[in-house]
Write a protein that holds these residues in place. Structure first.
Motif, PDB file in Angstrom:
ATOM      1  N   GLN A  82       0.853  -1.177   0.000  1.00  0.00           N
ATOM      2  CA  GLN A  82       0.000   0.000   0.000  1.00  0.00           C
ATOM      3  C   GLN A  82       0.890   1.229   0.000  1.00  0.00           C
ATOM      4  O   GLN A  82       1.940   1.248   0.666  1.00  0.00           O
ATOM      5  CB  GLN A  82      -0.938   0.034   1.212  1.00  0.00           C
ATOM      6  N   ALA A  84      -2.759   4.255  -3.154  1.00  0.00           N
ATOM      7  CA  ALA A  84      -2.951   3.074  -4.001  1.00  0.00           C
ATOM      8  C   ALA A  84      -2.562   1.834  -3.213  1.00  0.00           C
ATOM      9  O   ALA A  84      -1.858   1.912  -2.196  1.00  0.00           O
ATOM     10  CB  ALA A  84      -2.115   3.177  -5.270  1.00  0.00           C
ATOM     11  N   LYS A  85      -3.030   0.670  -3.696  1.00  0.00           N
ATOM     12  CA  LYS A  85      -2.642  -0.587  -3.088  1.00  0.00           C
ATOM     13  C   LYS A  85      -2.670  -1.668  -4.156  1.00  0.00           C
ATOM     14  O   LYS A  85      -3.297  -1.494  -5.216  1.00  0.00           O
ATOM     15  CB  LYS A  85      -3.573  -0.963  -1.938  1.00  0.00           C
ATOM     16  N   GLY A  86      -1.994  -2.766  -3.884  1.00  0.00           N
ATOM     17  CA  GLY A  86      -1.982  -3.829  -4.877  1.00  0.00           C
ATOM     18  C   GLY A  86      -1.302  -5.081  -4.373  1.00  0.00           C
ATOM     19  O   GLY A  86      -0.851  -5.160  -3.218  1.00  0.00           O
ATOM     20  N   LYS A 119      -2.042  -6.853  -9.560  1.00  0.00           N
ATOM     21  CA  LYS A 119      -3.275  -6.095  -9.398  1.00  0.00           C
ATOM     22  C   LYS A 119      -2.956  -4.789  -8.675  1.00  0.00           C
ATOM     23  O   LYS A 119      -2.167  -4.772  -7.729  1.00  0.00           O
ATOM     24  CB  LYS A 119      -4.304  -6.898  -8.594  1.00  0.00           C
ATOM     25  N   GLU A 177      -4.989  -0.986  -7.320  1.00  0.00           N
ATOM     26  CA  GLU A 177      -6.220  -0.211  -7.138  1.00  0.00           C
ATOM     27  C   GLU A 177      -5.858   1.206  -6.706  1.00  0.00           C
ATOM     28  O   GLU A 177      -4.986   1.399  -5.862  1.00  0.00           O
ATOM     29  CB  GLU A 177      -7.112  -0.827  -6.053  1.00  0.00           C
ATOM     30  N   GLU A 223     -10.332   2.927  -9.338  1.00  0.00           N
ATOM     31  CA  GLU A 223      -9.984   2.122 -10.512  1.00  0.00           C
ATOM     32  C   GLU A 223      -9.274   0.847 -10.080  1.00  0.00           C
ATOM     33  O   GLU A 223      -8.558   0.820  -9.081  1.00  0.00           O
ATOM     34  CB  GLU A 223      -9.061   2.904 -11.461  1.00  0.00           C
ATOM     35  N   LYS A 224      -9.489  -0.221 -10.878  1.00  0.00           N
ATOM     36  CA  LYS A 224      -8.796  -1.483 -10.655  1.00  0.00           C
ATOM     37  C   LYS A 224      -8.150  -1.929 -11.966  1.00  0.00           C
ATOM     38  O   LYS A 224      -8.810  -1.922 -13.009  1.00  0.00           O
ATOM     39  CB  LYS A 224      -9.761  -2.562 -10.160  1.00  0.00           C
ATOM     40  N   HIS A 225      -6.878  -2.292 -11.889  1.00  0.00           N
ATOM     41  CA  HIS A 225      -6.160  -2.759 -13.069  1.00  0.00           C
ATOM     42  C   HIS A 225      -5.447  -4.062 -12.730  1.00  0.00           C
ATOM     43  O   HIS A 225      -4.995  -4.258 -11.596  1.00  0.00           O
ATOM     44  CB  HIS A 225      -5.129  -1.713 -13.520  1.00  0.00           C
ATOM     45  N   SER A 226      -5.334  -4.938 -13.705  1.00  0.00           N
ATOM     46  CA  SER A 226      -4.602  -6.189 -13.497  1.00  0.00           C
ATOM     47  C   SER A 226      -4.003  -6.645 -14.811  1.00  0.00           C
ATOM     48  O   SER A 226      -4.507  -6.306 -15.902  1.00  0.00           O
ATOM     49  CB  SER A 226      -5.514  -7.286 -12.936  1.00  0.00           C
TER      50      SER A 226
END
Length: 408
Positions: free
Chosen positions: A17, A28-30, A43, A45, A49-52
């Protein structure tokens, strides 16, 4: 003012994070998963928004570089120098580390040496620390230890009933784990109950793929279910929890492919628990699906899981001579209302009663009824925030010392 990364680096995953500090705003975190395998996943976020995506990630070093490039790519930072601190979750601090510490080469070597206490974690943690130190030399590196919160346990709680020389000479004792989580939720429980933490007796149930129960008196850890390593205590996703130590010798002598201690420990760490009993999965969601379809071994695994949790919670209520509140946290504790319901039904003698409506509604706050003699709470854990706060404490201290020297 600065940006802080909170990092949890595992053997095949890296969770993170990014915080704006001291405001504690999550930028952001992922998560990176399946590191070292053919098809790794990333991944991220931020801002709703969410991206992967999927690609092969060879090791943690490549993973860290991808993370930093991702932050640049999405405009979350404009320059690596904006990151002023990186906090790292480290599972085992042993007798050496009873509080968070700034990482240097000496500390890094000591963390590696402590891998014997948490082989699934402490071998992976230093790789992440080294990668970030190399790529972000300006960022203050801080190690935050899961075991630190449990350093308040007394000798009668942390010693094993074996010859004391093994503690004196080899530091064999109970260290516990998940301390950062237990600390966070206990502090938040005091706020929710509007009572000083030093007046409260609490039991904290961190129930995820790894699980531990902790008795907390006045904000300090009195006892906890995990032991020398995170293998002990309650039954878990792939870990056995407590067993008769003689089982190890028996397996070595009688099972061909388990002919040494390392093989047995691998079996107990990675192939036991819910996975071992069900023969299907270590994931509670999949286990519930199998139970619903009538799978008897899945139901047995669930029943055993609940049984072990109830026993430890009841044991710690007795140890504390009563409690003010029971806290559920972590993935299963926060999200599985059936697990919470079944545990509480088995502890009704202690005066616990939860509201079915509040329990189903989930996952943040008091779920007990007004008549319940013991409050029951669901509190989402936030180990990353605790880590970021620890980094900020060191960063401010470092800044103030540097500033004072400059004035002088």
């Amino acid at each position: 003012m600065g940006k802080t990364l909170s990092v949890n680096s595992g053997s095949s995953s890296l969770k993170w994070q990014l915080f704006q500090m001291p405001e504690e705003t999550v930028i952001a975190k992922g998560i990176f998963e399946r590191i070292g395998q053919e098809q790794s996943t990333m991944k991220v976020e931020f801002a709703g928004e969410k991206h992967s995506n999927e690609q092969k990630i060879i090791d943690v070093q490549q993973c860290v570089l991808l993370l930093l490039d991702t932050l640049i790519h999405y405009g979350l930072i404009n320059d690596f120098r904006e990151i002023t601190g990186v906090g790292h979750r480290v599972v085992a601090g042993g007798e050496l580390f009873k509080a968070s510490v700034i990482v240097d080469e000496k500390v890094l070597g000591e963390i590696k040496e402590l891998a014997r206490l948490a082989p699934l974690h402490n071998l992976a943690n230093p790789a992440g620390i080294e990668a970030f130190m190399k790529l972000l030399p300006q960022a203050l590196p801080v190690a935050v230890f899961d075991t630190a919160f449990h350093s308040t346990m007394s000798e009668k709680a942390f010693l094993y009933p074996i010859p004391k020389k093994y503690y004196d000479e080899y530091s064999i004792r109970k260290y516990g784990a998940h301390g950062t989580s237990h600390y966070y939720v206990s502090q938040l429980a005091a706020e929710m109950l509007n009572r000083p933490i030093d007046e409260l007796k609490l039991v904290s149930a961190h129930i995820g793929n790894g699980a531990s129960i902790t008795a907390i008196d006045g904000g300090t850890s009195v006892d906890t279910s995990m032991g020398l390593t995170p293998l002990a205590g309650v039954m878990m996703g792939t870990r056995s929890g407590d067993i008769d130590p003689s089982v190890i010798q028996y397996l070595i002598e009688n099972v061909a492919h388990l002919n040494n201690a390392a093989a047995v420990l691998d079996e107990l760490n990675n192939k036991s628990g819910i996975l071992g009993i069900s023969g299907l999965t270590s994931d509670m969601r999949d286990l519930n699906d199998a139970r619903a379809s009538g799978d008897k071994n899945a139901q047995l695994a669930y029943d055993m899981f609940i049984d072990r949790l109830k026993k430890y919670i009841a044991q710690y209520i007795g140890l504390l001579n009563g409690i003010d509140a029971l806290i559920f946290t972590a993935g299963i504790g926060e999200n599985d209302e059936a697990v919470r319901q079944d545990i509480i039904e088995g502890l009704s003698w202690f005066g616990m009663e939860i509201s079915p409506e509040l329990n189903i509604r989930g996952a943040n706050g008091i779920i007990s009824t007004a008549q319940s003699k013991v409050k029951v709470l669901v509190i989402p854990t936030n180990e990353e925030l605790v880590i970021a706060r620890e980094v900020e404490t060191f960063r401010q201290l470092w800044f103030n010392q540097t500033f004072s020297k400059g004035i002088a």
